[in-house]
Motif scaffolding. Structure first.
Motif, PDB file in Angstrom:
ATOM      1  N   ALA A   1       0.837  -1.203   0.000  1.00 48.18           N
ATOM      2  CA  ALA A   1       0.000   0.000   0.000  1.00 48.18           C
ATOM      3  C   ALA A   1       0.868   1.247   0.000  1.00 48.18           C
ATOM      4  N   GLU A   2       0.375   2.246  -0.696  1.00 50.45           N
ATOM      5  CA  GLU A   2       1.039   3.546  -0.665  1.00 50.45           C
ATOM      6  C   GLU A   2       0.852   4.156   0.719  1.00 50.45           C
TER       7      GLU A   2
ATOM      8  N   PHE B   1      -9.156   2.844   6.491  1.00 45.16           N
ATOM      9  CA  PHE B   1      -8.030   2.418   5.664  1.00 45.16           C
ATOM     10  C   PHE B   1      -8.259   1.053   5.002  1.00 45.16           C
TER      11      PHE B   1
ATOM     12  N   GLN C   1      -9.097   5.249  -0.598  1.00 43.83           N
ATOM     13  CA  GLN C   1      -8.466   6.511  -0.973  1.00 43.83           C
ATOM     14  C   GLN C   1      -6.995   6.312  -1.332  1.00 43.83           C
ATOM     15  N   GLN C   2      -6.554   5.071  -1.373  1.00 44.46           N
ATOM     16  CA  GLN C   2      -5.158   4.773  -1.659  1.00 44.46           C
ATOM     17  C   GLN C   2      -5.091   3.540  -2.544  1.00 44.46           C
ATOM     18  N   SER C   3      -3.972   3.406  -3.241  1.00 45.25           N
ATOM     19  CA  SER C   3      -3.736   2.196  -4.030  1.00 45.25           C
ATOM     20  C   SER C   3      -3.262   1.090  -3.110  1.00 45.25           C
TER      21      SER C   3
ATOM     22  N   VAL D   1      -0.105   6.770   3.613  1.00 45.67           N
ATOM     23  CA  VAL D   1      -1.202   7.721   3.768  1.00 45.67           C
ATOM     24  C   VAL D   1      -0.722   8.854   4.670  1.00 45.67           C
TER      25      VAL D   1
ATOM     26  N   ASN E   1       6.458   2.440  -0.127  1.00 49.99           N
ATOM     27  CA  ASN E   1       5.218   1.698   0.088  1.00 49.99           C
ATOM     28  C   ASN E   1       5.348   0.761   1.284  1.00 49.99           C
TER      29      ASN E   1
ATOM     30  N   GLU F   1       4.915  11.298   2.373  1.00 46.87           N
ATOM     31  CA  GLU F   1       5.662  10.707   1.265  1.00 46.87           C
ATOM     32  C   GLU F   1       6.643   9.690   1.829  1.00 46.87           C
TER      33      GLU F   1
ATOM     34  N   ASN G   1       2.845  10.010  11.208  1.00 50.90           N
ATOM     35  CA  ASN G   1       2.940   9.910   9.749  1.00 50.90           C
ATOM     36  C   ASN G   1       4.387   9.952   9.288  1.00 50.90           C
TER      37      ASN G   1
END
Length: 157
Positions: free
Chosen positions: A40-41, A117, A150-152, A43, A49, A46, A86
């Motif tokens: 997952a990318e 998520f 909301q994420q790949s 959240v 993954n 930056e 984060n």
């Protein structure tokens, strides 16, 4: 014996730290199983993954002892006590559910990540699709069907 669900994630040397985290959590359990691993990318920041999964454990540990044990595993695997929310991390272990417990103090249960998520909800839908979240009416499968990520996110081969 309590059934608990724990999310596990890593985006620093993830091929090393995710299996190490799983092995350490498994030692806290009388029995355990886990979902597939997903990539997952990140959240909210930056970075590289993540590898994410959810582990279901059967344990006799109290909620407080389980929480303390998970924090100790994070420390042993290189996560600083004062790690910001984060940012990249070697390991992240969060209790999602602990039996039927509803708790507004730390740890908050059910953990709100279940509703936010895909990297938590998709693995949960694999492990326990018919489970009804304590204090709710919907099953995990119903929540997943209504969810719009909301994420790949994709399974790791």
């Amino acid at each position: 014996m309590i059934t608990a669900y724990i999310s596990i994630g890593s985006n620093v040397e993830r091929e090393h730290y995710l299996p190490a985290g799983v092995a350490a959590v498994a030692k806290l359990a009388m029995a355990w199983r886990m979902s597939r691993v997903f990539e997952a990318e990140p959240v909210g920041f930056e970075g590289d993954n993540f590898f994410n999964s959810v582990i279901e454990i059967k344990t006799s540990l109290s909620l407080v002892t389980l929480q303390q044990s998970l924090k100790e595993i994070e420390r042993q695997l290189g996560r600083p006590d004062n790690a910001a929310k984060n940012q990249s991390r070697t390991i992240d272990l969060d209790i999602l559910l602990y039996g039927d417990v509803i708790n507004e103090a730390s740890p908050t249960l059910p953990r709100s990540d279940l509703y936010k998520f895909a990297f938590v909800l998709w693995p949960m839908s694999e492990l326990c699709p018919e489970l009804v979240i304590p204090g709710q009416q919907q099953t995990i499968a119903q929540l997943w069907q209504q969810f719009s990520p909301q994420q790949s996110l994709w399974p790791v081969e």
